[in-house]
Every structure is written in C-alpha cells, then in structure tokens.
Design a protein around this motif. Structure first.
Motif, PDB file in Angstrom:
ATOM      1  N   LYS A  15      -7.762  13.049  -1.603  1.00 15.97           N
ATOM      2  CA  LYS A  15      -6.747  12.237  -0.954  1.00 15.97           C
ATOM      3  C   LYS A  15      -6.052  11.270  -1.901  1.00 15.97           C
ATOM      4  O   LYS A  15      -5.190  10.485  -1.480  1.00 15.97           O
ATOM      5  CB  LYS A  15      -7.356  11.467   0.214  1.00 15.97           C
ATOM      6  CG  LYS A  15      -7.582  12.298   1.457  1.00 15.97           C
ATOM      7  CD  LYS A  15      -7.913  11.357   2.614  1.00 15.97           C
ATOM      8  CE  LYS A  15      -8.264  12.106   3.879  1.00 15.97           C
ATOM      9  NZ  LYS A  15      -8.884  11.189   4.847  1.00 15.97           N
TER      10      LYS A  15
ATOM     11  N   ARG B  68      -4.403   7.164  -1.753  1.00 15.80           N
ATOM     12  CA  ARG B  68      -4.620   6.699  -0.380  1.00 15.80           C
ATOM     13  C   ARG B  68      -6.096   6.367  -0.156  1.00 15.80           C
ATOM     14  O   ARG B  68      -6.455   5.310   0.362  1.00 15.80           O
ATOM     15  CB  ARG B  68      -4.133   7.757   0.622  1.00 15.80           C
ATOM     16  CG  ARG B  68      -3.957   7.265   2.038  1.00 15.80           C
ATOM     17  CD  ARG B  68      -3.251   8.285   2.915  1.00 15.80           C
ATOM     18  NE  ARG B  68      -1.847   8.483   2.583  1.00 15.80           N
ATOM     19  CZ  ARG B  68      -0.853   7.695   3.016  1.00 15.80           C
ATOM     20  NH1 ARG B  68      -1.117   6.680   3.802  1.00 15.80           N
ATOM     21  NH2 ARG B  68       0.387   7.929   2.654  1.00 15.80           N
TER      22      ARG B  68
ATOM     23  N   LYS C 236       0.831  -1.201   0.000  1.00 24.95           N
ATOM     24  CA  LYS C 236       0.000   0.000   0.000  1.00 24.95           C
ATOM     25  C   LYS C 236       0.868   1.254   0.000  1.00 24.95           C
ATOM     26  O   LYS C 236       0.651   2.181  -0.788  1.00 24.95           O
ATOM     27  CB  LYS C 236      -0.916   0.014   1.229  1.00 24.95           C
ATOM     28  CG  LYS C 236      -2.194  -0.777   1.048  1.00 24.95           C
ATOM     29  CD  LYS C 236      -2.944  -0.962   2.350  1.00 24.95           C
ATOM     30  CE  LYS C 236      -3.884   0.175   2.675  1.00 24.95           C
ATOM     31  NZ  LYS C 236      -4.801  -0.198   3.796  1.00 24.95           N
ATOM     32  N   GLU C 237       1.849   1.265   0.889  1.00 26.96           N
ATOM     33  CA  GLU C 237       2.705   2.447   0.994  1.00 26.96           C
ATOM     34  C   GLU C 237       3.487   2.671  -0.294  1.00 26.96           C
ATOM     35  O   GLU C 237       3.641   3.799  -0.761  1.00 26.96           O
ATOM     36  CB  GLU C 237       3.671   2.307   2.179  1.00 26.96           C
ATOM     37  CG  GLU C 237       3.025   2.572   3.526  1.00 26.96           C
ATOM     38  CD  GLU C 237       2.241   3.879   3.582  1.00 26.96           C
ATOM     39  OE1 GLU C 237       1.038   3.814   3.867  1.00 26.96           O
ATOM     40  OE2 GLU C 237       2.812   4.958   3.309  1.00 26.96           O
TER      41      GLU C 237
ATOM     42  N   ILE D  43       1.068   4.169  -2.762  1.00 24.43           N
ATOM     43  CA  ILE D  43       0.678   5.533  -2.405  1.00 24.43           C
ATOM     44  C   ILE D  43       1.847   6.504  -2.608  1.00 24.43           C
ATOM     45  O   ILE D  43       1.714   7.535  -3.264  1.00 24.43           O
ATOM     46  CB  ILE D  43       0.189   5.583  -0.941  1.00 24.43           C
ATOM     47  CG1 ILE D  43      -1.137   4.815  -0.816  1.00 24.43           C
ATOM     48  CG2 ILE D  43       0.036   7.025  -0.460  1.00 24.43           C
ATOM     49  CD1 ILE D  43      -1.503   4.423   0.600  1.00 24.43           C
TER      50      ILE D  43
ATOM     51  N   GLU E  61      -8.097   2.581   0.162  1.00 28.08           N
ATOM     52  CA  GLU E  61      -9.004   2.305   1.286  1.00 28.08           C
ATOM     53  C   GLU E  61     -10.362   1.857   0.772  1.00 28.08           C
ATOM     54  O   GLU E  61     -10.968   0.918   1.267  1.00 28.08           O
ATOM     55  CB  GLU E  61      -9.205   3.568   2.141  1.00 28.08           C
ATOM     56  CG  GLU E  61      -8.117   3.770   3.178  1.00 28.08           C
ATOM     57  CD  GLU E  61      -8.118   5.195   3.727  1.00 28.08           C
ATOM     58  OE1 GLU E  61      -9.166   5.876   3.641  1.00 28.08           O
ATOM     59  OE2 GLU E  61      -7.060   5.643   4.217  1.00 28.08           O
TER      60      GLU E  61
END
Lengths: 320, 320
Positions: B245, B248, A275-276, A279, B252
């Motif tokens: 956002k 990110r 995820k990081e 992102i 989600e």
C-alpha cells in the motif's frame, strides 16, 4: 559474505511484516536455519512472496554455503518458534504494550543464553527489557529496509543488558554480512532514525508549505546530497566542502547559519490535506510502476552500488 | 554530455573559492570560454590547482568538443570580467551586504540580456535583486559540491525575475550537464539545504549529547539511508517501506511518530566544546588522509556512481 558463527545455528523471527521477512531472507541466504512465527492469516504465503522478491538479489550478492529457502519453518506458537533458537529477532508492530507482551512470551520460552534482538525503530531497550526474567539478553538490533541488502544494524543496550551480550550480538550480526553500529547512549529513535526523522519532518514542512512537491524534494536529494551520502555522511561531506582546512573552516564559515531560521522547529500537523498531498505525490511519482517493480529496480541498483562502494570503503571504521 | 547552447558562449565566474572553481571546471569541460575574477592574492594559482584536481574526473566523464583549460582568462576587475559574458555566475562569500555590492557592480557592467546566476546557498533572490537596474535577469542558481560532478542546481526566481530568464537559465544549466530544479517558492535556504540543514542540526545535537561521534553519525548514514538516497529521496523510500500500500500505509503506521519528541527542535549552541568535538572528530576520522586524497577518492567514486545511477534513472522527472 562471512561464515556465520557456529554458536548461532538456529534463529527465530517473530513477526513477519516487511522487516521480519527481510530478516528471514538475510538469515536464509547466510545459510542459517530459520523458524518463524506470525499470527496473521496468510503470513506464510506473504513470506514466500517476499522471498521470491528478495532471492534473485541475494543470489547476485552470493549465497552462503548451505543456504536454502527450505530451511525456513513456520511454527504455530511463539513457544515452539523460540525454544531451540540461539537468537530471536522480534519484529512486531511498533507499539510498546504489544512489544512488551510478545517479548515476555519470548523471554519465558527461549533458552536462557539465547539473545533477543528487537527490531524496534524507536523504543529504548531499557523500556523493552523492564520486567523480563532475563533482561540482560535483550538488545535493540534495528535494521534498515531492505534488510537483506542494506548492511546497517544499530545495536543498543539497555540499563540491564549484559556487555557480553552486546559483544556476542555484534559478532552475530557481522557474521550475517552486516555492519553493526553500537549506539553509545539509548534515546528514542536511536541514531539513524533521528537523522532520517529530522530530514523527513523538514520534507513534510516543505511540501506542506508549497515550496516543493514530494517528487521535487526527492530530486533535491538524489541529484545532490544523496549521491554523496552513499559514500560519506554529513560530517565528512562538510569536512571536504571546507577546502584545505576542512571542517574547521566550514564551521567558521557556516556556523553562524545555525542561528538562521532555517528548518522548521516542530513537525507539521499531519492534516488530511497534507496526508493526501504526500500520498498522491508518491503515487503519481511512481506512476504506473508497481511497488514490486520499484523494488526490483531498487534491489538491482543497490546490489551494484554495494559492489561499487565496497571498492571505496571503508570511509569509516565506526561500524565494522 | 549535451552541447552547450550557442547563445551562451562566454560565461563569467565572479569569486573563485571552492564553489567558483567548481563552476570554472564544469564550464571549461563543457567547452565554454570562461572569464574569472577574484580579488584575493593567489586566486589564479588556487584555481589552477583546483583544475588539476578536477580535470581527471572530468576527462573520465567525457569532455565536450573544444573543451580546454586554456579557455580560462582571469581579469583584473569585475567590469572587464563581465562585459562580454552571456551568463555571470556569482560566488562571493555568503554575506548579504557583500553579495549585493558585487551584484550591483556586475549589473552595471554586464550586457543587458546577460543572465546573472547567484550561487547563494541561503539568501532569497528577491533580496539580492532589490535595487539592481536590471533585477529581472537575476536568478539563484545554487549548485552542490563538487560542482563539476554533482548534477543538481536549484533555480529560484525572485519577485522581479522574468519568467523567460528562468526558462533560459534552465536551458543553460541543462546544457552544461546539470539537472536544474526550479524551486516553486523562494525561502531562505531554498530546498536542498533546508533538508540537509535539518539533518545537520540533528547530527550536531547527537554529537553534542554524546549519543554518537561524528564518525558514528556518518556510519549511520552511509551504511543505511545514504545508500538509498543515492537513488531515491525520502518520499519514494518510505513509499517502498510501506509494503503493497506504499505511502498510505506508511503514514498510517508511522504518522503518530511525528508526535514523538524525536529530533531536537532548535540547533544546538555552537560552543567551543562542540566545535572542537566536531573538528577533532572529522580530523581523526580522516586520519592521515589529506583533503586532496579524500577528494580523489570521492571523485572516482562519484564518477562510477553516476554511471551506475544513470542506468537506473530517472527515478524522478522533477529535475530534468
């Protein structure tokens, strides 16, 4: 832009996130009266901001007669929003229980001949319409971001959807400048998102495996296949890559490659690390450019691109 | 178009199918001397025909100083074709044994500091270079059809490839107007074809399962994601779809969808029935338009599209 059909004078937009606001912008630009509902605080302000963002592009594309941002009204309840609407566009978050509950409310208060279009990107219409009093007037009408520029809308009928409703929906969406594509068979993810999801999952694997950064994945698309895909889909593209004999030669030559272990077989585990990676990759790719600035650039590009492709279309007559 | 580097004055093209001829057209338009070899009967005539097809687009893009179709020479053997070349582009059919045998011949007769670029779409460079006398000068340089217009070229080093060779190769391909993308880790299918193959396999499934015709699959791309992919790859696209956002929020919201059974897990069995479905689908989609006419239309479109995207690039700095 074509004139909207006189039988659809007032539309309701339920749920005003990115997609709902995109619909509002498109409908207003097409000269329709729009009634909106969203329970979130600050929803009206966010919609006005979204319209500020979209309107210059819509002016460039060309506003329909009578188009006016003032023809938007927010209502405090779903009941009030839908009761006079000829078409209701539902865009609440992608959760089956939430969508079914909101659709039941819409179904209760909407005119009996009003069409309900759900923007769901993945849920099947048969699931959404089950239990409604008038399930026959529900269709999936799935658009693509930015909804006010991109022409594709996937129309999917459920088991209980009336054929006449699908046909009227097709006429309506065509009348607001879209290319409605009726999907022959309902499946989760419909058609376009299945294709995008396959590429997306593979892209996540490639990033996860350290083959490429997110920016490199994007570059691999925009400088190659992406330029072709703005005009031709994968099939016609490969038809041309096969030389004189087209797809026939292509399948003879590359058919065996389908047996190779290319592409991963399942989506990767979406770990915190992945995820990081994704992102941070996007944020550093976008650098100091804000989302709004990127949107402006994207919009300006797409408007010009649409002009360009119009002069080369139709490459397909499947979506009219 | 940039001037070519003076250290690459003569290039050899080995294998003159669709891809080899695309390289010839690009190299000639960039003002290089090109020497070609192909053992097939009628190869020279087919190359001339391919040049007839490509040249108007190349003139529109702009020919480099000294560019001339007459600077192409066919040679009767690989030995004669490669012995003076500064860079040799190999484009023989995608069979490992054949490629290795041809590369061994090239390796034997080429100048020791000549770079050998293989157009392989799938085979890893470490496999191709194993056993060569000078494996350090082999790189994968994988282009995209039409090679004379699309800028992407994937550069992949094998275990034995010299770093200096990759850097020189990057300079060379950039000097002939391309966007060289160095792939960090060699895998079968490199990067772009992994992505395209994922979408392609899913497209075949959807056609196989009766969800859509080939033309509808194409429509689902060209009217939606395809317009975006001409400017932005999947990552930046989703970054924008996430609202303020960005990615990110996107992960989600849609991360859980990766767990859904969207997209098929393996490529479908390429049955006779499926093959025919795909072939007939493309042929009827193309209708009475010949491949050449489709190519002309594609080329004219891509030339204008490139002008357009140039004014909005770079959306990425990954491929310079």
């Amino acid at each position: 832009m074509s004139e909207h059909l006189s039988s659809f004078n007032k539309v309701a937009v339920i749920g005003t996130g990115v997609i709902g606001n995109g619909w509002i912008a498109r409908f207003l630009a097409q000269g329709l009266d729009v009634v909106a509902f969203d329970p979130a605080e600050g929803a009206q302000e966010r919609t006005q901001k979204a319209l500020d963002q979209a309107w210059p592009s819509l002016e460039k594309i060309g506003l329909a007669k009578g188009a006016n941002r003032n023809r938007l009204t927010f209502m405090p309840t779903i009941e009030e929003a839908v009761y006079e609407a000829d078409l209701i566009q539902e865009n609440v978050p992608e959760r089956e229980d939430l969508k079914k509950s909101v659709l039941a409310t819409i179904d209760t208060y909407a005119k009996v001949d009003a069409i309900i279009g759900s923007s769901t990107s993945g849920i099947m219409p048969s699931v959404l319409q089950a239990g409604l009093k008038h399930p026959e007037r529900l269709v999936v009408a799935h658009p693509f971001n930015p909804v006010y520029i991109l022409p594709l809308v996937e129309l999917v009928a459920g088991n209980e959807t009336d054929t006449n409703v699908i046909n009227r929906a097709k006429e309506f969406y065509a009348s607001v400048g879209m290319k409605p594509l009726i999907i022959q068979k309902e499946i989760e993810g419909h058609l376009a998102d299945r294709l995008m999801e396959a590429l997306w999952r593979e892209a996540l694997h490639l990033v996860n495996d350290g083959v490429a950064t997110t920016e490199e994945v994007d570059a691999a698309i925009v400088y190659g296949a992406g330029l072709r895909w703005a005009q031709m889909g994968p099939f016609l593209t490969f038809h041309l890559a096969g030389g004189e004999k087209g797809m026939r030669h292509m399948l003879e030559q590359f058919g065996p490659a389908l047996k190779l272990p290319w592409t991963k077989l399942e989506a990767p585990e979406l770990t915190e690390e992945l995820k990081e990676k994704v992102i941070i990759g996007c944020e550093s790719h976008a650098n100091d450019t804000t989302i709004a600035e990127l949107e402006n650039k994207r919009n300006a590009f797409l408007v010009e691109l649409l002009d360009l492709v119009e002069s080369y279309w139709p490459e397909t007559t499947a979506a009219k």
